[in-house]
Motif scaffolding. Structure first.
Motif, PDB file in Angstrom:
ATOM      1  N   GLY A  14       0.844  -1.183   0.000  1.00 44.00           N
ATOM      2  CA  GLY A  14       0.000   0.000   0.000  1.00 44.00           C
ATOM      3  C   GLY A  14       0.882   1.236   0.000  1.00 44.00           C
ATOM      4  O   GLY A  14       2.101   1.142  -0.123  1.00 44.00           O
ATOM      5  N   SER A  15       0.265   2.376   0.139  1.00 50.13           N
ATOM      6  CA  SER A  15       1.019   3.624   0.212  1.00 50.13           C
ATOM      7  C   SER A  15       0.777   4.255   1.573  1.00 50.13           C
ATOM      8  O   SER A  15      -0.132   3.877   2.303  1.00 50.13           O
ATOM      9  N   GLY A  16       1.626   5.208   1.901  1.00 46.69           N
ATOM     10  CA  GLY A  16       1.489   5.888   3.177  1.00 46.69           C
ATOM     11  C   GLY A  16       2.103   7.267   3.098  1.00 46.69           C
ATOM     12  O   GLY A  16       2.747   7.617   2.106  1.00 46.69           O
ATOM     13  N   PHE A  17       1.905   8.040   4.156  1.00 47.71           N
ATOM     14  CA  PHE A  17       2.476   9.385   4.213  1.00 47.71           C
ATOM     15  C   PHE A  17       2.855   9.696   5.651  1.00 47.71           C
ATOM     16  O   PHE A  17       2.318   9.135   6.600  1.00 47.71           O
ATOM     17  N   PHE A  18       3.830  10.602   5.808  1.00 44.95           N
ATOM     18  CA  PHE A  18       4.288  10.990   7.134  1.00 44.95           C
ATOM     19  C   PHE A  18       3.252  11.860   7.836  1.00 44.95           C
ATOM     20  O   PHE A  18       2.698  12.773   7.236  1.00 44.95           O
ATOM     21  N   VAL A  19       3.015  11.551   9.107  1.00 45.30           N
ATOM     22  CA  VAL A  19       2.200  12.415   9.959  1.00 45.30           C
ATOM     23  C   VAL A  19       3.068  12.998  11.071  1.00 45.30           C
ATOM     24  O   VAL A  19       2.648  13.898  11.786  1.00 45.30           O
ATOM     25  N   ALA A  20       4.282  12.487  11.224  1.00 42.15           N
ATOM     26  CA  ALA A  20       5.323  12.998  12.116  1.00 42.15           C
ATOM     27  C   ALA A  20       6.642  12.467  11.561  1.00 42.15           C
ATOM     28  O   ALA A  20       6.641  11.632  10.659  1.00 42.15           O
ATOM     29  N   ASP A  21       7.769  12.935  12.090  1.00 44.67           N
ATOM     30  CA  ASP A  21       9.054  12.514  11.545  1.00 44.67           C
ATOM     31  C   ASP A  21       9.279  11.012  11.635  1.00 44.67           C
ATOM     32  O   ASP A  21      10.009  10.443  10.829  1.00 44.67           O
ATOM     33  N   ASP A  22       8.664  10.353  12.614  1.00 41.81           N
ATOM     34  CA  ASP A  22       8.876   8.912  12.757  1.00 41.81           C
ATOM     35  C   ASP A  22       7.589   8.100  12.628  1.00 41.81           C
ATOM     36  O   ASP A  22       7.575   6.913  12.938  1.00 41.81           O
ATOM     37  N   LEU A  23       6.481   8.731  12.173  1.00 44.00           N
ATOM     38  CA  LEU A  23       5.205   8.035  12.039  1.00 44.00           C
ATOM     39  C   LEU A  23       4.634   8.171  10.631  1.00 44.00           C
ATOM     40  O   LEU A  23       4.604   9.271  10.072  1.00 44.00           O
ATOM     41  N   MET A  24       4.159   7.048  10.105  1.00 42.00           N
ATOM     42  CA  MET A  24       3.476   7.060   8.815  1.00 42.00           C
ATOM     43  C   MET A  24       2.057   6.563   8.999  1.00 42.00           C
ATOM     44  O   MET A  24       1.805   5.672   9.810  1.00 42.00           O
ATOM     45  N   MET A  25       1.126   7.147   8.249  1.00 38.30           N
ATOM     46  CA  MET A  25      -0.254   6.670   8.221  1.00 38.30           C
ATOM     47  C   MET A  25      -0.453   5.930   6.914  1.00 38.30           C
ATOM     48  O   MET A  25       0.029   6.350   5.861  1.00 38.30           O
ATOM     49  N   THR A  26      -1.165   4.804   6.998  1.00 37.93           N
ATOM     50  CA  THR A  26      -1.433   3.980   5.829  1.00 37.93           C
ATOM     51  C   THR A  26      -2.778   3.293   6.007  1.00 37.93           C
ATOM     52  O   THR A  26      -3.447   3.490   7.022  1.00 37.93           O
ATOM     53  N   ALA A  27      -3.173   2.503   5.043  1.00 41.70           N
ATOM     54  CA  ALA A  27      -4.464   1.818   5.100  1.00 41.70           C
ATOM     55  C   ALA A  27      -4.400   0.596   6.010  1.00 41.70           C
ATOM     56  O   ALA A  27      -3.449  -0.178   5.959  1.00 41.70           O
ATOM     57  N   ALA A  28      -5.426   0.408   6.825  1.00 36.64           N
ATOM     58  CA  ALA A  28      -5.468  -0.691   7.788  1.00 36.64           C
ATOM     59  C   ALA A  28      -5.587  -2.072   7.181  1.00 36.64           C
ATOM     60  O   ALA A  28      -5.000  -3.019   7.708  1.00 36.64           O
ATOM     61  N   PRO A  29      -6.317  -2.283   6.085  1.00 36.28           N
ATOM     62  CA  PRO A  29      -6.496  -3.649   5.592  1.00 36.28           C
ATOM     63  C   PRO A  29      -5.197  -4.388   5.281  1.00 36.28           C
ATOM     64  O   PRO A  29      -5.158  -5.607   5.321  1.00 36.28           O
ATOM     65  N   SER A  30      -4.128  -3.678   5.012  1.00 40.24           N
ATOM     66  CA  SER A  30      -2.843  -4.313   4.717  1.00 40.24           C
ATOM     67  C   SER A  30      -2.248  -5.027   5.918  1.00 40.24           C
ATOM     68  O   SER A  30      -1.353  -5.844   5.769  1.00 40.24           O
ATOM     69  N   PHE A  31      -2.725  -4.723   7.125  1.00 41.73           N
ATOM     70  CA  PHE A  31      -2.052  -5.177   8.340  1.00 41.73           C
ATOM     71  C   PHE A  31      -2.666  -6.395   9.012  1.00 41.73           C
ATOM     72  O   PHE A  31      -2.323  -6.723  10.133  1.00 41.73           O
ATOM     73  N   THR A  32      -3.526  -7.113   8.337  1.00 47.39           N
ATOM     74  CA  THR A  32      -4.098  -8.327   8.906  1.00 47.39           C
ATOM     75  C   THR A  32      -2.982  -9.346   9.113  1.00 47.39           C
ATOM     76  O   THR A  32      -2.294  -9.723   8.170  1.00 47.39           O
ATOM     77  N   ASP A  33      -2.766  -9.750  10.355  1.00 45.18           N
ATOM     78  CA  ASP A  33      -1.749 -10.748  10.706  1.00 45.18           C
ATOM     79  C   ASP A  33      -0.352 -10.380  10.209  1.00 45.18           C
ATOM     80  O   ASP A  33       0.386 -11.229   9.706  1.00 45.18           O
ATOM     81  N   ALA A  34       0.036  -9.124  10.367  1.00 44.32           N
ATOM     82  CA  ALA A  34       1.346  -8.671   9.897  1.00 44.32           C
ATOM     83  C   ALA A  34       2.478  -9.369  10.638  1.00 44.32           C
ATOM     84  O   ALA A  34       2.510  -9.403  11.856  1.00 44.32           O
ATOM     85  N   ALA A  35       3.399  -9.963   9.880  1.00 44.90           N
ATOM     86  CA  ALA A  35       4.589 -10.587  10.450  1.00 44.90           C
ATOM     87  C   ALA A  35       5.770  -9.620  10.392  1.00 44.90           C
ATOM     88  O   ALA A  35       6.606  -9.600  11.291  1.00 44.90           O
ATOM     89  N   SER A  36       5.855  -8.823   9.337  1.00 44.73           N
ATOM     90  CA  SER A  36       6.903  -7.817   9.224  1.00 44.73           C
ATOM     91  C   SER A  36       6.399  -6.669   8.347  1.00 44.73           C
ATOM     92  O   SER A  36       5.527  -6.850   7.506  1.00 44.73           O
ATOM     93  N   ILE A  37       6.973  -5.492   8.594  1.00 41.76           N
ATOM     94  CA  ILE A  37       6.578  -4.288   7.872  1.00 41.76           C
ATOM     95  C   ILE A  37       7.839  -3.621   7.340  1.00 41.76           C
ATOM     96  O   ILE A  37       8.808  -3.433   8.083  1.00 41.76           O
ATOM     97  N   ALA A  38       7.830  -3.250   6.063  1.00 41.10           N
ATOM     98  CA  ALA A  38       8.937  -2.521   5.458  1.00 41.10           C
ATOM     99  C   ALA A  38       8.368  -1.296   4.759  1.00 41.10           C
ATOM    100  O   ALA A  38       7.300  -1.352   4.156  1.00 41.10           O
TER     101      ALA A  38
END
Length: 84
Positions: A14-38
């Motif tokens: 998916g795509s995302g954008f910065f909401v703070a220097d160390d935080l990104m907002m993205t779509a929730a459906p991508s995160f079902t049972d997330a094992a790793s995030i890059a």
């Protein structure tokens, strides 16, 4: 920014954008049972941690690793200058 989530089913992107220097907002459906995030941009790839998930609103927050100088841990593609 591209957000890639590995889970038991495979790879979600998916795509995302910065909401703070160390935080990104993205779509929730991508995160079902997330094992790793890059998080990938034109300047590289960093690992992220899921710190917030609101399935009702469809959003997720991903924290990126801190840097010593307080700058963003990965380049912001939207902030890069476009050659003329």
């Amino acid at each position: 920014m591209r957000v890639q989530v590995n889970n038991c089913v495979g790879l979600n992107q998916g795509s995302g954008f910065f909401v703070a220097d160390d935080l990104m907002m993205t779509a929730a459906p991508s995160f079902t049972d997330a094992a790793s995030i890059a998080v990938r941009s034109s300047t590289g790839i960093v690992r992220g941690d899921l710190v917030g998930l609101d399935k009702a609103k469809g959003v997720a927050l991903v924290r990126l690793p801190a840097t010593r100088d307080g700058s963003r841990p990965i380049g912001d593609d939207a902030a890069q200058e476009v050659p003329q």
